[in-house]
Design an enzyme around this catalytic site. Structure first.
Site, mmCIF file in Angstrom:
data_model
loop_
_atom_site.group_PDB
_atom_site.id
_atom_site.type_symbol
_atom_site.label_atom_id
_atom_site.label_comp_id
_atom_site.label_asym_id
_atom_site.label_seq_id
_atom_site.Cartn_x
_atom_site.Cartn_y
_atom_site.Cartn_z
ATOM 1 N N ASP B 105 0.564 -1.363 -0.483
ATOM 2 C CA ASP B 105 0.256 0.282 0.101
ATOM 3 C C ASP B 105 0.936 1.500 -0.437
ATOM 4 O O ASP B 105 1.711 1.774 0.367
ATOM 5 C CB ASP B 105 -1.436 -0.083 1.127
ATOM 6 N N GLU B 170 -0.226 -0.807 5.890
ATOM 7 C CA GLU B 170 0.767 -0.810 6.357
ATOM 8 C C GLU B 170 0.746 1.109 6.798
ATOM 9 O O GLU B 170 0.183 1.395 7.855
ATOM 10 C CB GLU B 170 2.564 -0.805 6.215
#
Lengths: 427, 427
Positions: B105, B170
């Protein structure tokens, strides 16, 4: 005829008119004349003034002279739905003239849930008439209108003119009254029945809004020492503004302000800055209101704020790199001051005592009114005194004590007789 | 075969693969895997891992165990478009296992105008590969993948398992890695190639977001002394938080923090309060991020914040009447700590020196990573070291030095040989 006799006649006539007058105030309160919605009430007032034989002037303010005027303040420039109304009760000549000024614009009702009843109900309970605008300041406007009407009913012919002004835009800084001045209306004095709890305010605090932009430098919150927090810098700015407020108030020695902890406050009402919890804020906006002392020039007050912000570099060199930006925006009310030995003050005091049996309290208002414009621009010394309840202005469940409306009308009628003078045949 | 020989072979093989590997990183960067858009890159990574012979597990995380877990933090609860991927390169047995963890991400590109080129261009200029996610942390993920691939190409058979984890979430607090742990993935140690400028971070700062609500009492700005300014009270709160930050940092004696002015900052990043310049603000909201020291319990840090806010009554009795409200909300990263004498540290140091010719810098990270979760929950000591450029993570014109990607791959490959052990026949 002596004043005591006038008082008896006026009082009796007002008692007779009480029911009808109360209905009229209900009607006014039931017309929700918030900004942009004043046409209906203004047309109705204009008709009534015409019926009373006054020379009526209803107009929509506009034009460069108004819009470019240094004292023009409004969030809008088109006033089609918000005409001003002035009615002149021409005197016989040889007397002093008087403006009776009041605004019909009311602030929004706000959260309906906080009202016990419809905000524009006009309901009367225990001698109180409820609704937005009852206190600020349609009740006061009614006192002015009744003062004229009662004198007419008693056949009084005044020497001086009485100029009844029903203005818009007071709540936004006074564009309505400014327009009456630019249209040429002025007088030897003015009364403004704003909600003062029947205290007499010969002086009114002015105020101006400002916006401060405080800059920082962004960084990740985990290494925040690599940035400069605009929030931390804002603390210094708030403290500097507080110091300026103290200096400005410490040097005020007007006895009218003796009872006020902070006669001319500087209020920072809005703070907003930063966008992300774990980033260093690089910008904070502060918005506030600076009080201006009666007799003080607004430009001087502005200069003091500017100087205080410049001094921030002495506390923190960051402000040399990124000076605080200062912007004067939004609303502004010119302060007003009439000398306490002004002849109108004595008349008011005497009539107040005659009607109420006690001595009027004299103070300086903690907020601006249109009186500042009349005094400063139109050479028309304005005194603020009215029947409204200061504490409920702008609040839910606003109301006015009807007794005070009629007492104020009585005082105003007697004051007009003394100030404007009366033709012998009408006595 | 000794390590020097391995190094030569690995280096030569990586040089051969360089062009192809660079294209792969371009492809990854060109896949804009912002939150909720990770499926495409994850499926492509899963295919690649399968082609390399790894046991591939691609799944969408869900379920009560995850969503109700005390360490679960995410703005969402449905992850259909964001699968996790794990590929296990099964060892021959008898060696130590290793997790290679990295997230796909990426944070949003932000203001396009601040980028010199398309934010997802993947363009290579002067040895730098540009684009959102290049540094944070697709370049690092490539180093991990290349480390496995180069060993495979050289016919190496490791004794311990290598678990390649390509996780989501994350940037929002680690729900992706939490899901891998709940699915049973753990190892004897982990490497996370976050952008550290190739510094070694055995310890990582944790952090949590908080929201403070400071109350005042409204009043008109002209009589502001009748109210209580939530803005003025906020200054005291900001100062109290600053004092707490100082106390917490003063007692830290970890030499890893020696060079940091504030090892575990408390950043107040957002302030917002008041609605009207000429009203006294009755509410201010502050939002911030509290750093948590490696080895510190998050609950202990929370308790310290709570205590600091309670002490405000000693400075101002107002806070007895209206205590500051504290809320922990939004993102949270668990701190991580691996002892500096952990055997993996020595291996990393040796391989770093062998590859780069200089001694690695060891520091503690100023931000959280998924390493905290692996260390605290999965009993998998995690060390963060990677090729990305710390300064450009989350910034416009993010890039990575390709040389560092390949150097990191070389170090990781050598580290895997030493950590996991090598079957004799493959030497």
């Amino acid at each position: 005829m002596n004043m005591a006799n006038w008082q008896t006649l006026i009082h009796e006539q007002l008692e007779k008119d009480r029911a009808q007058a109360t209905s009229l105030l209900q009607e006014w309160v039931q017309s929700p004349s918030v900004q942009g919605e004043e046409r209906s009430i203004q047309e109705s007032i204009a008709s009534r003034l015409a019926e009373m034989g006054l020379a009526v002037d209803l107009w929509v303010m506009e034009g460069e002279e108004l819009l470019a005027h240094p004292y023009f303040v409004s969030p809008r420039t088109v006033f089609d739905s918000s005409p001003n109304v002035v009615g002149v009760w021409k005197g016989q000549g040889g007397g002093r003239s008087m403006v009776l000024n009041g605004h019909v614009d009311v602030v929004p009702a706000g959260d309906r849930a906080q009202w016990s009843d419809d905000p524009f109900s006009g309901k009367v309970v225990d001698g109180k008439l409820y609704g937005r605008g009852a206190t600020d300041m349609k009740g006061g406007n009614l006192s002015s209108l009744l003062a004229i009407q009662v004198l007419q009913k008693l056949g009084v012919q005044l020497k001086g003119d009485v100029i009844f002004q029903s203005v818009v835009e007071e709540e936004s800084g006074g564009a309505g009254t400014l327009a009456t001045i630019l249209r040429g209306y002025k007088a030897d004095a003015a009364l403004i029945p704003e909600p003062t709890n029947m205290k007499i305010f010969p002086k009114q605090q002015g105020s101006m809004w400002f916006r401060l932009t405080v800059k920082g430098r962004s960084a990740h919150g985990g290494t925040r020492y690599e940035g400069v927090s605009a929030i931390e810098k804002s603390l210094l700015v708030v403290q500097a503004v507080g110091k300026l407020e103290k200096e400005r108030n410490d040097r005020l020695d007007d006895p009218l302000y003796e009872k006020l902890p902070i006669p001319i406050p500087i209020n920072i009402g809005v703070i907003e800055g930063g966008k992300w919890p774990s980033s260093v804020a690089d910008l904070v906006k502060l918005e506030g209101r600076m009080g201006v002392a009666p007799g003080e020039q607004m430009e001087d007050a502005k200069a003091e704020m500017e100087a205080a912000l410049k001094q921030l570099v002495e506390i923190d060199p960051w402000f040399a790199e990124q000076p605080v930006e200062l912007e004067w925006y939004g609303a502004r009310w010119v302060p007003g001051a009439v000398a306490e030995d002004h002849p109108l003050m004595e008349i008011l005091h005497n009539q107040f005592t005659a009607v109420t049996g006690s001595r009027a309290v004299v103070e300086a208002s903690p907020w601006g009114t249109d009186g500042g414009l009349l005094t400063a621009l139109a050479d028309t010394p304005a005194i603020v005194v009215g029947p409204g309840v200061t504490q409920v202005a702008h609040y839910p469940n606003e109301y006015i004590e009807l007794n005070d409306v009629f007492r104020c009308a009585e005082i105003f009628a007697l004051t007009l007789i003394e100030w404007c003078g009366v033709e012998e045949e009408s006595k």
